[in-house]
Enzyme design. Structure first.
Site, PDB file in Angstrom:
ATOM      1  N   THR A   1       0.825  -1.215   0.000  1.00 11.72           N
ATOM      2  CA  THR A   1       0.000   0.000   0.000  1.00 11.72           C
ATOM      3  C   THR A   1       0.861   1.269   0.000  1.00 11.72           C
ATOM      4  O   THR A   1       0.668   2.167  -0.821  1.00 11.72           O
ATOM      5  CB  THR A   1      -0.915  -0.008   1.245  1.00 11.72           C
ATOM      6  OG1 THR A   1      -1.657  -1.225   1.233  1.00 11.72           O
ATOM      7  CG2 THR A   1      -1.860   1.174   1.254  1.00 11.72           C
ATOM      8  N   ILE A   2       1.782   1.354   0.923  1.00 11.00           N
ATOM      9  CA  ILE A   2       2.614   2.561   1.034  1.00 11.00           C
ATOM     10  C   ILE A   2       3.759   2.514   0.017  1.00 11.00           C
ATOM     11  O   ILE A   2       4.015   3.493  -0.691  1.00 11.00           O
ATOM     12  CB  ILE A   2       3.177   2.708   2.473  1.00 11.00           C
ATOM     13  CG1 ILE A   2       2.027   2.773   3.497  1.00 11.00           C
ATOM     14  CG2 ILE A   2       4.091   3.927   2.568  1.00 11.00           C
ATOM     15  CD1 ILE A   2       1.063   3.924   3.352  1.00 11.00           C
TER      16      ILE A   2
ATOM     17  N   GLY B   1       4.451   2.018  11.471  1.00 14.15           N
ATOM     18  CA  GLY B   1       4.165   0.788  12.207  1.00 14.15           C
ATOM     19  C   GLY B   1       5.340   0.314  13.049  1.00 14.15           C
ATOM     20  O   GLY B   1       5.198  -0.586  13.882  1.00 14.15           O
TER      21      GLY B   1
ATOM     22  N   CYS C   1       0.164   7.485   9.611  1.00 10.36           N
ATOM     23  CA  CYS C   1      -0.734   8.384   8.865  1.00 10.36           C
ATOM     24  C   CYS C   1      -1.489   9.325   9.795  1.00 10.36           C
ATOM     25  O   CYS C   1      -1.584  10.531   9.532  1.00 10.36           O
ATOM     26  CB  CYS C   1      -1.717   7.576   8.035  1.00 10.36           C
ATOM     27  SG  CYS C   1      -2.620   6.350   8.973  1.00 10.36           S
TER      28      CYS C   1
ATOM     29  N   HIS D   1      -0.791   7.427  19.185  1.00 11.95           N
ATOM     30  CA  HIS D   1      -0.615   8.672  18.426  1.00 11.95           C
ATOM     31  C   HIS D   1      -0.095   9.836  19.278  1.00 11.95           C
ATOM     32  O   HIS D   1       0.713  10.625  18.790  1.00 11.95           O
ATOM     33  CB  HIS D   1      -1.939   9.033  17.751  1.00 11.95           C
ATOM     34  CG  HIS D   1      -2.530   7.882  17.007  1.00 11.95           C
ATOM     35  ND1 HIS D   1      -3.406   6.994  17.597  1.00 11.95           N
ATOM     36  CD2 HIS D   1      -2.331   7.430  15.749  1.00 11.95           C
ATOM     37  CE1 HIS D   1      -3.740   6.061  16.722  1.00 11.95           C
ATOM     38  NE2 HIS D   1      -3.095   6.292  15.598  1.00 11.95           N
ATOM     39  N   GLY D   2      -0.583   9.930  20.530  1.00 12.57           N
ATOM     40  CA  GLY D   2      -0.117  11.022  21.399  1.00 12.57           C
ATOM     41  C   GLY D   2       1.391  10.935  21.629  1.00 12.57           C
ATOM     42  O   GLY D   2       2.136  11.880  21.325  1.00 12.57           O
TER      43      GLY D   2
ATOM     44  N   HIS E   1      -9.574   7.753   7.826  1.00 12.29           N
ATOM     45  CA  HIS E   1      -9.730   7.985   9.263  1.00 12.29           C
ATOM     46  C   HIS E   1     -10.396   9.354   9.450  1.00 12.29           C
ATOM     47  O   HIS E   1     -10.282  10.234   8.593  1.00 12.29           O
ATOM     48  CB  HIS E   1      -8.372   8.080   9.968  1.00 12.29           C
ATOM     49  CG  HIS E   1      -7.481   6.886   9.843  1.00 12.29           C
ATOM     50  ND1 HIS E   1      -7.744   5.685  10.440  1.00 12.29           N
ATOM     51  CD2 HIS E   1      -6.283   6.727   9.211  1.00 12.29           C
ATOM     52  CE1 HIS E   1      -6.749   4.833  10.202  1.00 12.29           C
ATOM     53  NE2 HIS E   1      -5.853   5.440   9.453  1.00 12.29           N
TER      54      HIS E   1
END
Ligand SMILES: NC(=O)C1=CN([C@@H]2O[C@H](COP(=O)(O)OP(=O)(O)OC[C@H]3O[C@@H](n4cnc5c(N)ncnc54)[C@H](OP(=O)(O)O)[C@@H]3O)[C@@H](O)[C@H]2O)C=CC1
Ligand SMILES: O=C(OP(=O)(O)O)[C@H](O)COP(=O)(O)O
Length: 337
Positions: free
Chosen positions: A11-12, A110, A140, A194-195, A220
């Site tokens: 995908t990426i 990831g 992302c 994410h934080g 998202h």
């Protein structure tokens, strides 16, 4: 010219390969695959030299009638930079190979932050990657948050950011992934990754993030509340965001009510694969209550990290400063909806 190899053509990886091929100052050395599936076929049709990611599997390509340019070690050796876009965890196993050939490597979101010297976002900390050997382009969602928070922090100061991330369950091609007909707190604990990942870019920024997965594949969506250190009007914040090249403010007049129409808009605009490299902020959602900012933004998980990988290539090779690189990347890809 910067010679770039891509290890992991999914995908990426496939999107980064196409983007590299479009850059005036880069050439694509090739891409590495473990098996001769449809993506190997697509790489060949695109004219990209194909390398075997696992040497023992070279005969499989031969049997499928696909010509190989060599094995992944040859790709690494001939590349100035390798972009590793293998599945989470696999990239970490490749690190010693890049070290063996003294080839700087970019990893994806990831992977763990402690795998690398620097975590990267072009708008947030471009210069921190100068000359680094191992750089992680953050995930992302973290990319989307970093782009949004950078101008807020610079212009108004951030007292505290609180974000709820409504995460798509899987990418459109991930037929093995759910969730199907469910809504999963993900992870159940606070904060989501994410934080802390935003803090790899902005170490002092106060941020809490919560995540949940829903049965959707397109994009998202973030529900954002940022307490600012000053009290701009909503209009001033909108105007400030409008100056950012990788923030797209969705005008109300377009009547785009969700990810479905956003993706349709991108297809209509001729975007490759319907990709949306920019954060998409609903303009009318940008609101101020005292010094609290509220808004909704959508993030196209398959593509927003692509320009960041391109900029990271220039950052590690010290070929351009942030402004030059971002501008070259934006122009070559056609960023700006
Ligand atoms: N998809 C997303 O929404 C986003 C993903 N990321 C991150 O990007 C990274 C890659 O994700 P994504 O592109 O989605 O993953 P994909 O599974 O789509 O692609 C990875 C590809 O790597 C290949 N691969 C598997 N093992 C190896 C190996 N040992 N050597 C070389 N290639 C291998 C597989 O192809 P094959 O075996 O056929 O060669 C696979 O298609 C992850 O860290 C992820 O977290 C970041 C932002 C968004
Ligand atoms: O980088 C992504 O999301 P993330 O920012 O939530 O980690 C990608 O959408 C991958 O997410 P996944 O871990 O659900 O496959």
């Amino acid at each position: 010219m910067i010679t770039v190899g891509i290890n992991g053509y999914g995908t990426i990886g496939k999107r980064v390969a196409d983007a590299v091929a479009q850059q005036p100052d880069m050439e694509l050395a090739g891409v590495a695959k473990t098996r001769p599936n449809f993506e190997a076929e697509a790489a060949v049709r695109n004219g990209y030299p194909l390398f075997a990611a696992i040497e023992d599997r070279m005969p499989l390509f031969e049997e499928a009638g696909i010509d190989l340019a060599g094995s992944v070690t040859e790709l690494v050796e001939k590349s100035d930079v390798v972009v590793d876009a293998c599945p989470s965890g696999v990239a970490a196993q490749n690190k010693s190979m890049y070290e063996e050939y003294d080839t700087p490597a970019l990893y994806q979101g990831g992977e763990d932050a402690d795998l690398v010297d620097v975590s990267f976002n072009a708008r947030g900390n471009y210069s921190a990657a100068a000359g680094a050997s191992h750089v992680r382009v953050v995930s992302c969602n973290t990319t989307g948050l970093s782009r949004l928070l950078a101008p807020l922090q610079e212009q108004y100061g951030v007292e505290k950011a609180r974000i709820t991330l409504v995460r798509r369950g899987g990418d459109p091609g991930q037929t093995s992934r759910g969730p199907i007909n469910d809504i999963l707190p993900n992870p159940v604990t606070l904060p989501s990754h994410h934080g802390p990942d935003v803090n790899t870019i902005f170490p002092d920024l106060a941020i809490d993030t919560l995540g949940m997965k829903v049965p959707a594949t397109l994009m998202h969506t973030h529900s954002v509340n940022v307490t600012l250190e000053s009290t701009p009007t909503a209009e001033e914040v909108r105007d400030r965001f409008a100056e950012e090249s990788r923030l797209f403010l969705i005008p109300e007049r377009l009547a785009i009510d969700g990810a479905g129409k956003l993706k349709e808009f991108a297809h209509d605009a001729g975007r490759p694969r319907g990709d949306i490299w920019e954060n998409c902020l609903w303009e009318e959602s940008i609101s101020m209550e005292g010094n609290d900012l509220y808004l909704f933004q959508a993030i196209h998980q398959e593509s927003d990290v692509v320009p960041e990988n391109i900029d990271a290539i220039r950052a590690v090779t010290e070929q351009a400063d942030a402004r030059e690189s971002i501008s070259t990347t934006n122009e070559s890809l056609g960023i700006g909806l």
